[in-house]
Motif scaffolding. Structure first.
Motif, PDB file in Angstrom:
ATOM      1  N   LEU A 128       0.840  -1.194   0.000  1.00 51.62           N
ATOM      2  CA  LEU A 128       0.000   0.000   0.000  1.00 51.62           C
ATOM      3  C   LEU A 128       0.874   1.243   0.000  1.00 51.62           C
ATOM      4  O   LEU A 128       1.912   1.280   0.642  1.00 51.62           O
ATOM      5  N   THR A 129       0.416   2.278  -0.657  1.00 53.49           N
ATOM      6  CA  THR A 129       1.128   3.551  -0.651  1.00 53.49           C
ATOM      7  C   THR A 129       1.031   4.185   0.731  1.00 53.49           C
ATOM      8  O   THR A 129       0.244   3.748   1.583  1.00 53.49           O
ATOM      9  N   ASN A 130       1.796   5.231   0.942  1.00 49.67           N
ATOM     10  CA  ASN A 130       1.696   5.967   2.208  1.00 49.67           C
ATOM     11  C   ASN A 130       0.300   6.553   2.388  1.00 49.67           C
ATOM     12  O   ASN A 130      -0.191   6.660   3.511  1.00 49.67           O
ATOM     13  N   HIS A 131      -0.360   6.914   1.296  1.00 46.82           N
ATOM     14  CA  HIS A 131      -1.730   7.427   1.399  1.00 46.82           C
ATOM     15  C   HIS A 131      -2.656   6.328   1.933  1.00 46.82           C
ATOM     16  O   HIS A 131      -3.472   6.573   2.823  1.00 46.82           O
ATOM     17  N   GLY A 132      -2.550   5.119   1.395  1.00 51.89           N
ATOM     18  CA  GLY A 132      -3.375   4.013   1.859  1.00 51.89           C
ATOM     19  C   GLY A 132      -3.087   3.644   3.299  1.00 51.89           C
ATOM     20  O   GLY A 132      -3.998   3.404   4.095  1.00 51.89           O
ATOM     21  N   GLN A 133      -1.811   3.635   3.662  1.00 49.01           N
ATOM     22  CA  GLN A 133      -1.451   3.319   5.036  1.00 49.01           C
ATOM     23  C   GLN A 133      -1.927   4.397   6.001  1.00 49.01           C
ATOM     24  O   GLN A 133      -2.367   4.096   7.115  1.00 49.01           O
ATOM     25  N   THR A 134      -1.862   5.655   5.579  1.00 54.97           N
ATOM     26  CA  THR A 134      -2.355   6.749   6.416  1.00 54.97           C
ATOM     27  C   THR A 134      -3.854   6.610   6.638  1.00 54.97           C
ATOM     28  O   THR A 134      -4.349   6.807   7.749  1.00 54.97           O
ATOM     29  N   LEU A 135      -4.576   6.256   5.605  1.00 57.44           N
ATOM     30  CA  LEU A 135      -6.020   6.040   5.730  1.00 57.44           C
ATOM     31  C   LEU A 135      -6.311   4.936   6.744  1.00 57.44           C
ATOM     32  O   LEU A 135      -7.216   5.062   7.577  1.00 57.44           O
ATOM     33  N   LEU A 136      -5.533   3.863   6.715  1.00 59.51           N
ATOM     34  CA  LEU A 136      -5.699   2.789   7.693  1.00 59.51           C
ATOM     35  C   LEU A 136      -5.397   3.272   9.114  1.00 59.51           C
ATOM     36  O   LEU A 136      -6.136   2.960  10.052  1.00 59.51           O
ATOM     37  N   LEU A 137      -4.329   4.038   9.266  1.00 59.44           N
ATOM     38  CA  LEU A 137      -3.970   4.540  10.595  1.00 59.44           C
ATOM     39  C   LEU A 137      -5.034   5.473  11.154  1.00 59.44           C
ATOM     40  O   LEU A 137      -5.373   5.405  12.339  1.00 59.44           O
ATOM     41  N   ILE A 138      -5.568   6.335  10.310  1.00 64.03           N
ATOM     42  CA  ILE A 138      -6.618   7.266  10.753  1.00 64.03           C
ATOM     43  C   ILE A 138      -7.890   6.501  11.108  1.00 64.03           C
ATOM     44  O   ILE A 138      -8.567   6.835  12.078  1.00 64.03           O
ATOM     45  N   THR A 139      -8.211   5.475  10.350  1.00 62.05           N
ATOM     46  CA  THR A 139      -9.384   4.661  10.664  1.00 62.05           C
ATOM     47  C   THR A 139      -9.201   3.973  12.010  1.00 62.05           C
ATOM     48  O   THR A 139     -10.127   3.922  12.821  1.00 62.05           O
ATOM     49  N   HIS A 140      -8.001   3.489  12.254  1.00 61.74           N
ATOM     50  CA  HIS A 140      -7.709   2.802  13.512  1.00 61.74           C
ATOM     51  C   HIS A 140      -7.699   3.767  14.699  1.00 61.74           C
ATOM     52  O   HIS A 140      -8.159   3.428  15.785  1.00 61.74           O
ATOM     53  N   ASP A 141      -7.194   4.992  14.481  1.00 63.56           N
ATOM     54  CA  ASP A 141      -7.117   5.983  15.551  1.00 63.56           C
ATOM     55  C   ASP A 141      -7.510   7.356  15.003  1.00 63.56           C
ATOM     56  O   ASP A 141      -6.658   8.076  14.475  1.00 63.56           O
ATOM     57  N   PRO A 142      -8.793   7.724  15.110  1.00 60.60           N
ATOM     58  CA  PRO A 142      -9.259   9.001  14.564  1.00 60.60           C
ATOM     59  C   PRO A 142      -8.612  10.235  15.182  1.00 60.60           C
ATOM     60  O   PRO A 142      -8.730  11.325  14.648  1.00 60.60           O
ATOM     61  N   ARG A 143      -7.911  10.087  16.286  1.00 60.92           N
ATOM     62  CA  ARG A 143      -7.230  11.227  16.912  1.00 60.92           C
ATOM     63  C   ARG A 143      -5.711  11.144  16.733  1.00 60.92           C
ATOM     64  O   ARG A 143      -4.958  11.774  17.469  1.00 60.92           O
ATOM     65  N   ARG A 174      -7.312  20.847  21.377  1.00 60.14           N
ATOM     66  CA  ARG A 174      -6.035  21.211  20.754  1.00 60.14           C
ATOM     67  C   ARG A 174      -5.616  20.248  19.649  1.00 60.14           C
ATOM     68  O   ARG A 174      -4.581  20.423  19.032  1.00 60.14           O
ATOM     69  N   ARG A 175      -6.405  19.214  19.427  1.00 57.66           N
ATOM     70  CA  ARG A 175      -6.055  18.200  18.436  1.00 57.66           C
ATOM     71  C   ARG A 175      -7.104  18.149  17.337  1.00 57.66           C
ATOM     72  O   ARG A 175      -8.161  18.750  17.435  1.00 57.66           O
ATOM     73  N   ASN A 176      -6.795  17.398  16.315  1.00 52.19           N
ATOM     74  CA  ASN A 176      -7.752  17.142  15.247  1.00 52.19           C
ATOM     75  C   ASN A 176      -8.387  15.780  15.461  1.00 52.19           C
ATOM     76  O   ASN A 176      -7.761  14.859  15.997  1.00 52.19           O
ATOM     77  N   ARG A 177      -9.612  15.658  15.030  1.00 55.53           N
ATOM     78  CA  ARG A 177     -10.303  14.365  14.999  1.00 55.53           C
ATOM     79  C   ARG A 177     -10.655  14.125  13.539  1.00 55.53           C
ATOM     80  O   ARG A 177     -11.172  15.011  12.864  1.00 55.53           O
ATOM     81  N   TYR A 178     -10.356  12.936  13.072  1.00 55.03           N
ATOM     82  CA  TYR A 178     -10.589  12.589  11.675  1.00 55.03           C
ATOM     83  C   TYR A 178     -11.688  11.545  11.568  1.00 55.03           C
ATOM     84  O   TYR A 178     -11.868  10.719  12.460  1.00 55.03           O
ATOM     85  N   SER A 179     -12.408  11.589  10.476  1.00 54.44           N
ATOM     86  CA  SER A 179     -13.354  10.520  10.161  1.00 54.44           C
ATOM     87  C   SER A 179     -13.168  10.170   8.699  1.00 54.44           C
ATOM     88  O   SER A 179     -12.913  11.031   7.862  1.00 54.44           O
ATOM     89  N   VAL A 180     -13.271   8.888   8.413  1.00 57.09           N
ATOM     90  CA  VAL A 180     -13.073   8.390   7.056  1.00 57.09           C
ATOM     91  C   VAL A 180     -14.426   8.180   6.403  1.00 57.09           C
ATOM     92  O   VAL A 180     -15.336   7.609   7.008  1.00 57.09           O
TER      93      VAL A 180
END
Length: 112
Positions: free
Chosen positions: A20-35, A72-78
């Motif tokens: 997986l590209t870094n983009h795909g891996q980043t998407l997985l990491l954000i899904t696993h930990d939205p913060r 002070r942090r970002n929260r992400y949702s996929v």
């Protein structure tokens, strides 16, 4: 006559190969930990913090990730309902890929 198995022919996987590209891996990491913090994403992918910021910005711009401030942090949702941009298949959703690659969530109904 020699008969090599496919594993013998192919040899060990290359150390610098990523499925997986870094983009795909980043998407997985954000899904696993939205913060997830940029420094954590960068460390896990062995890239710079600035590169991690660019990748997340790309994912946000493409609509795959939504970013909002949470203190002070970002929260992400996929956005799991969006289609992947694959050259031969256009009807596969991001959620299908994530479901196949992420470990299953622990069940609350486990028997004791």
């Amino acid at each position: 006559m020699m008969s090599d198995t496919p594993a013998e022919i192919a040899g060990p996987p290359a150390a610098d190969f990523k499925l997986l590209t870094n983009h795909g891996q980043t998407l997985l990491l954000i899904t696993h930990d939205p913060r997830a913090r940029m420094r954590d994403i960068a460390a896990l992918l062995n890239i710079t913090e600035r590169a991690a910021q660019r990748i997340v910005a790309d994912l946000v711009r493409a609509g795959y990730v939504h970013r909002e401030r949470d203190g002070r942090r970002n929260r992400y949702s996929v956005r799991t309902e969006l289609p992947l941009t694959l050259p031969i298949q256009h009807d596969i959703q991001v959620g299908s890929l994530l479901a196949a690659l992420l470990p299953p969530e622990p069940s609350d109904t486990a028997t004791h």
